[in-house]
Scaffold this active site. Structure first.
Site, mmCIF file in Angstrom:
data_model
loop_
_atom_site.group_PDB
_atom_site.id
_atom_site.type_symbol
_atom_site.label_atom_id
_atom_site.label_comp_id
_atom_site.label_asym_id
_atom_site.label_seq_id
_atom_site.Cartn_x
_atom_site.Cartn_y
_atom_site.Cartn_z
ATOM 1 N N ARG A 109 -28.036 -5.956 2.549
ATOM 2 C CA ARG A 109 -27.812 -6.654 1.507
ATOM 3 C C ARG A 109 -28.977 -6.916 0.229
ATOM 4 N NH1 ARG A 109 -23.420 -5.791 2.619
ATOM 5 N NH2 ARG A 109 -21.553 -6.970 2.905
ATOM 6 N N GLU A 138 -24.819 -7.156 -7.464
ATOM 7 C CA GLU A 138 -24.052 -6.117 -7.648
ATOM 8 C C GLU A 138 -22.762 -6.366 -8.233
ATOM 9 O OE1 GLU A 138 -23.211 -4.398 -3.616
ATOM 10 O OE2 GLU A 138 -25.091 -4.320 -3.206
ATOM 11 N N HIS A 178 -23.918 1.073 -3.608
ATOM 12 C CA HIS A 178 -23.288 0.684 -2.427
ATOM 13 C C HIS A 178 -22.199 1.800 -1.779
ATOM 14 C CE1 HIS A 178 -22.517 -3.537 -0.351
ATOM 15 N NE2 HIS A 178 -22.114 -2.581 0.448
#
Ligand code: 8YV
Length: 312
Positions: free
Chosen positions: A231, A260, A278
């Site tokens: 993360r 994000e 991602h």
């Protein structure tokens, strides 16, 4: 009667279609106003199907008095306040294991691409530089280098296996030492100091917030590489950016970011960083596996059976 559930965001298409067929689904992401959305369905909703980083906290849980279960698409549940769920006896489930191989593949790709600079070499090729400017500059090998795994769980182990196949040596740090054949380091900074590549695989959330801080990056040093597939919150992003700009670390491979999908544009200009949007688990097969598990947890719960992958 089909149980009422809320879908928090637009997620994996196949999964959404099944959820919409099997449950009375309310799409929060489609609602023109959140207020009127909740007014219409709040007193009937028994489940939440969560996708992505939208925070799910006690306030939201309290707005849904009949809420019994939060079924997350993804292994990471850092967007969900687990303490708040526990206090309200709301079940939280996630989708572990089905994504281990895919995420580990992505992690290894980032190690390779960051050390060997394959994306940069490809860009050089497409730019027509090979004939005019000669061979692409030499990079550095994976073989013989030390991969420090911060968070050696099931995904970390799958990454270690792949890295060893490339001739890398493994070390690790976890809160508790494990019965594994790899050397243990007592804290992230020591692991960084002893590693060529620091691989971040910890869960997100308050306990790991900015765990990779200036001290850890300093310990990694100008020859060291950081790879993060966990993360963005685990890394102090502005400090990492500065360390990359000033070449205080050799490079970084990043699949995750603090906010994000917004990524500070300064990252795009770096030659010593490889950036993925991602995509750790983003294959057709793996996303189907995750969706099937998310759906199965809801099905089982509403059929009065124990869920498969309970977090709290
Ligand atoms: C997904 C992830 O990108 O499983 C996780 O925790 O971060 C990823 O696999 C995410 O869950 C998609 O919503």
């Amino acid at each position: 009667m089909k149980p009422d559930i809320i879908l928090t965001a637009k997620g994996h298409a196949g999964t959404m279609a099944t959820l919409q067929a099997e449950f009375t689904a309310h799409n929060l992401f489609d609602a023109p106003s959140k207020e009127s959305f909740f007014e219409k369905c709040a007193d009937r909703v028994r489940g939440l199907a969560t996708f992505g980083p939208m925070p799910v906290d006690g306030k939201l849980m309290d707005a849904l008095p009949k809420l019994e279960i939060i079924s997350n698409f993804g292994v990471g549940v850092d967007a969900i306040n687990l303490e708040d769920a526990k206090k309200r006896r709301i079940i939280v489930t996630n989708t572990p294991d089905v994504l281990n191989d895919c995420v580990a593949d992505t992690a290894l790709a980032l190690v390779m691409n960051t050390l060997r600079k394959f994306p940069q070499a490809e860009k050089y090729m497409r730019g027509g530089n090979w004939a005019s400017r000669g061979p692409y500059p030499l990079t550095t090998s994976l073989g013989g280098k030390v991969l420090g795994v911060l968070g050696l769980g099931r995904i970390g182990e799958a990454i270690a296996q792949r890295a060893m196949a490339c001739g890398m040596k493994i070390r690790y740090h976890n809160r508790n030492k494990k019965d594994v054949p790899y050397p243990y380091d007592p804290d992230p900074a020591t692991l960084a100091r002893n590693s060529d590549v620091l691989m971040v695989v910890t869960p997100g959330g308050p306990e790991t917030h900015k765990l990779i801080n200036e001290k850890v990056l300093q310990a990694l040093g100008p020859e060291g590489y950081l790879v993060n597939i966990a993360r963005g919150s685990v890394v102090d992003e502005p400090v990492l950016l500065r360390y990359l700009q000033e070449k205080k670390i050799a490079g970084a491979g990043l699949d995750v970011f603090a906010d994000e999908p917004r990524v500070p544009p300064e990252f795009f200009t770096l030659d010593n960083a490889v950036l993925f949007p991602h995509v750790g688990s983003a294959t057709v097969e793996t996303r189907k596996g995750m969706g099937d598990l998310q759906i199965e947890n809801l099905r089982r719960h509403f059929a009065g059976k124990p869920v498969l992958t309970r977090v709290v």
